[in-house]
Design a protein around this motif. Structure first.
Motif, short mmCIF file in Angstrom:
data_model
loop_
_atom_site.label_atom_id
_atom_site.label_comp_id
_atom_site.label_asym_id
_atom_site.label_seq_id
_atom_site.Cartn_x
_atom_site.Cartn_y
_atom_site.Cartn_z
N HIS A 171 3.89 11.45 -3.01
CA HIS A 171 3.29 12.32 -2.00
C HIS A 171 2.03 11.71 -1.39
CE1 HIS A 171 5.90 15.83 -2.91
NE2 HIS A 171 5.93 15.28 -4.12
N TYR A 172 1.30 10.92 -2.18
CA TYR A 172 0.07 10.32 -1.66
C TYR A 172 -0.27 9.12 -2.53
CZ TYR A 172 -1.92 12.97 -5.58
OH TYR A 172 -2.18 13.47 -6.82
N GLY A 173 -1.19 8.30 -2.05
CA GLY A 173 -1.60 7.14 -2.82
C GLY A 173 -0.62 5.98 -2.70
N ASN A 174 -0.71 5.08 -3.66
CA ASN A 174 0.10 3.87 -3.62
C ASN A 174 1.57 4.14 -3.92
OD1 ASN A 174 -2.24 2.47 -3.14
ND2 ASN A 174 -2.35 1.50 -5.15
N GLU A 175 2.42 3.24 -3.45
CA GLU A 175 3.81 3.22 -3.88
C GLU A 175 3.87 2.52 -5.23
OE1 GLU A 175 6.27 3.40 0.27
OE2 GLU A 175 5.92 1.41 -0.57
N HIS A 176 4.92 2.82 -6.02
CA HIS A 176 4.98 2.29 -7.38
C HIS A 176 6.34 1.67 -7.68
CE1 HIS A 176 1.70 5.13 -7.56
NE2 HIS A 176 2.49 6.18 -7.69
#
Length: 345
Positions: A171-176
């Protein structure tokens, strides 16, 4: 977490569309750098090694390529080798109560930089609708948490001895890119302690029954190692065709701290098992690496066989062999007759 097993539906195969994921730098920065932040700059601190049946290596690589090429276009995080003979030890147990010990999860943004809907996650999930992918299970989330439509809790697999795969919406922040190990409640504390030791860091996030370690971060993309507890009625099945490898700084100090026997595969690579019985490869990164980055793995490139050594040596004998090896390396002398040294690849 409740695991609901459902029958997979396999429509006619459609061509897989490559996925574009923001990729971390693949520059080789030694994991020997001091400090936790320095260690996070090594994108190959943790790698995953697959062993397929003869003649299936290239097919397997092409199958997973659309999913991983954004993170690993050169296949250095994901190594694929072939064994010399067909694996005849496949698990015959029903999947209702056995969960493969490892899953590969890809977390992707649902909107692009301009705030528009991004179709990458839709294309990624569509790959699993095609053969040879099969639905393994669906997870239902307890509580009042509501998931958006793209965030399906489905896990897919290719073979009983291979990891599960999944695509998720972040939903937010970095992709993993997440390597997730499953554990029973009995092994949970020991598993967290074991990987804390190998990674030389504490978990980035931890709650009851789940934690993850931040392995690498760069340009909006993280690589994580996670541990997740399975429901009480489920058991965990170690895999014999997929192994995680960890770069370690120095093997001599590590061996006496490991819960199980640790045997040399070569002068640079060692093999042990974690508290759940998963084969774990250790790469001593302090020494110069003479081979190519993705073929010299402790698994023979020509045969794909994981070379195993006898594990009946006592812990004292292991320490004596390790200390003898490092003493001879420092003194630059030839080992005396009778000294047991690791056999080179």
């Amino acid at each position: 977490m409740e695991i609901a097993y459902v029958q997979a539906k396999l429509p006619m195969e459609a061509p897989a569309r490559p996925i574009s994921i923001s990729s971390p730098s693949l520059s080789s920065i030694s994991s020997d750098d001091s400090g936790d932040d320095e260690g996070l700059r090594d994108p190959h601190l943790v790698t995953l090694h697959f062993v397929t049946d003869p003649g299936q290596g290239s097919v397997f690589k092409q199958t997973i390529k659309p999913l991983v090429q954004g993170h690993d276009p050169a296949f250095k995080l994901f190594n694929v080798a072939e064994r010399s003979r067909t694996n005849t030890g496949a698990c015959n147990a029903s999947i209702e109560n056995r969960v493969p010990a490892l899953a590969v999860m890809i977390f992707m943004q649902y909107t692009d930089d301009d705030g528009k809907d991004d179709t990458r996650i839709v294309h990624a999930q569509a790959i699993f609708d095609c053969r040879p992918w099969k639905l393994h299970h669906s997870s239902s989330i307890s509580g009042n948490r509501i998931l958006c439509e793209p965030n399906l809790q489905d896990f897919y697999w290719l073979d009983p001895e291979m990891p599960l795969w999944a695509v998720r919406h972040v939903h937010y922040g970095n992709e993993h890119l997440r390597f997730m190990l499953y554990s029973t409640s009995e092994n949970w504390t020991d598993m967290v302690r074991f990987y804390n030791l190998l990674l030389s860091r504490k978990a980035e996030y931890e709650r009851e029954g789940f934690c993850y370690f931040l392995v690498h971060t760069k340009n909006g993309t993280d690589i994580q190692l996670a541990i997740k507890e399975v429901p009480p009625r489920n058991s965990v099945k170690p895999l014999n065709s997929a192994f995680l490898q960890f770069k370690v700084r120095e093997i001599g100090r590590l061996v006496p701290l490991l819960p199980n026997a640790c045997s040399p595969l070569s002068s640079q690579r060692w093999q042990t098992t974690d508290p759940s019985g998963n084969v774990t490869l250790l790469l001593v990164s302090r020494k110069a690496h003479t081979g190519s980055g993705h073929t010299s793995t402790g698994i023979s490139p020509s045969t794909g066989n994981l070379r195993t050594f006898p594990t009946r040596r006592t812990r004292t004998e292991q320490l004596r062999a390790v200390n003898s090896k490092h003493m001879h390396a420092r003194e630059n002398v030839t080992p005396s007759i009778g000294t047991r040294m690791p056999t080179p690849l």
